[in-house]
Design a protein around this motif. Structure first.
Motif, PDB file in Angstrom:
ATOM      1  N   ARG A   1      77.015   5.546 -25.007  1.00  0.00           N
ATOM      2  CA  ARG A   1      76.812   4.297 -25.737  1.00  0.00           C
ATOM      3  C   ARG A   1      77.483   3.091 -25.079  1.00  0.00           C
ATOM      4  O   ARG A   1      76.921   1.997 -25.069  1.00  0.00           O
ATOM      5  N   HIS A   2      78.697   3.291 -24.529  1.00  0.00           N
ATOM      6  CA  HIS A   2      79.479   2.143 -24.075  1.00  0.00           C
ATOM      7  C   HIS A   2      79.773   2.106 -22.576  1.00  0.00           C
ATOM      8  O   HIS A   2      79.977   1.028 -22.029  1.00  0.00           O
TER       9      HIS A   2
ATOM     10  N   ARG B   1      75.120   9.817 -15.286  1.00  0.00           N
ATOM     11  CA  ARG B   1      73.726  10.239 -15.431  1.00  0.00           C
ATOM     12  C   ARG B   1      73.586  10.754 -16.853  1.00  0.00           C
ATOM     13  O   ARG B   1      74.300  11.675 -17.255  1.00  0.00           O
ATOM     14  N   PRO B   2      72.675  10.218 -17.638  1.00  0.00           N
ATOM     15  CA  PRO B   2      72.602  10.557 -19.068  1.00  0.00           C
ATOM     16  C   PRO B   2      72.421  12.051 -19.345  1.00  0.00           C
ATOM     17  O   PRO B   2      72.911  12.540 -20.366  1.00  0.00           O
TER      18      PRO B   2
ATOM     19  N   ARG C   1      78.185   4.099 -19.909  1.00  0.00           N
ATOM     20  CA  ARG C   1      77.237   4.730 -18.991  1.00  0.00           C
ATOM     21  C   ARG C   1      77.111   3.949 -17.685  1.00  0.00           C
ATOM     22  O   ARG C   1      77.194   4.510 -16.606  1.00  0.00           O
ATOM     23  N   ASP C   2      76.911   2.659 -17.781  1.00  0.00           N
ATOM     24  CA  ASP C   2      76.745   1.846 -16.576  1.00  0.00           C
ATOM     25  C   ASP C   2      78.063   1.669 -15.824  1.00  0.00           C
ATOM     26  O   ASP C   2      78.085   1.673 -14.598  1.00  0.00           O
ATOM     27  N   ASP C   3      79.160   1.514 -16.570  1.00  0.00           N
ATOM     28  CA  ASP C   3      80.463   1.292 -15.930  1.00  0.00           C
ATOM     29  C   ASP C   3      80.914   2.481 -15.090  1.00  0.00           C
ATOM     30  O   ASP C   3      81.537   2.302 -14.055  1.00  0.00           O
TER      31      ASP C   3
ATOM     32  N   GLY D   1      78.788   4.971 -14.101  1.00  0.00           N
ATOM     33  CA  GLY D   1      77.661   5.517 -13.347  1.00  0.00           C
ATOM     34  C   GLY D   1      77.243   6.896 -13.824  1.00  0.00           C
ATOM     35  O   GLY D   1      76.844   7.743 -13.021  1.00  0.00           O
TER      36      GLY D   1
END
Length: 104
Positions: free
Chosen positions: A31-32, A40-41, A34-36, A38
């Protein structure tokens, strides 16, 4: 806790709380962060699925054999959630006041 519960109850409480915490952490990453980080979901989702696959049957078995441990675990979890909520809210209020003082 060792004075009031046997080792099996303490281990069950610890296992349930650990699995719940692990699920919460992975959801937080998704949720918070993932991008920071990196992420992989599929990795956190796999971990969540495995945690749930262990947690649900364990809780169902404990509900049949030792419901008291589940009640204690729920109370401990509630205390933790309330303490975390209070801490985060209190810290957010302090941060806002500090930002306000720095602007003046």
């Amino acid at each position: 806790m060792a004075a009031f519960f046997d080792l099996g109850q303490i281990a069950a409480l610890g296992a349930i709380l650990y699995l719940a915490m692990d699920i919460a952490i992975h959801l937080g990453i998704l949720r918070h962060l993932r991008d920071d980080v990196g992420a992989r979901p599929w990795i956190p989702w796999t971990a969540i699925a495995l945690d749930v696959a262990v947690l649900v049957p364990f809780v169902l078995l404990k509900a049949q054999s030792d419901p008291f441990t589940l009640v204690v675990t729920a109370v401990v979890a509630l205390v933790i959630v309330v303490a975390q909520w209070f801490t985060v809210r209190h810290r957010s209020d302090e941060d806002a006041r500090q930002d306000e003082h720095e602007e003046h």
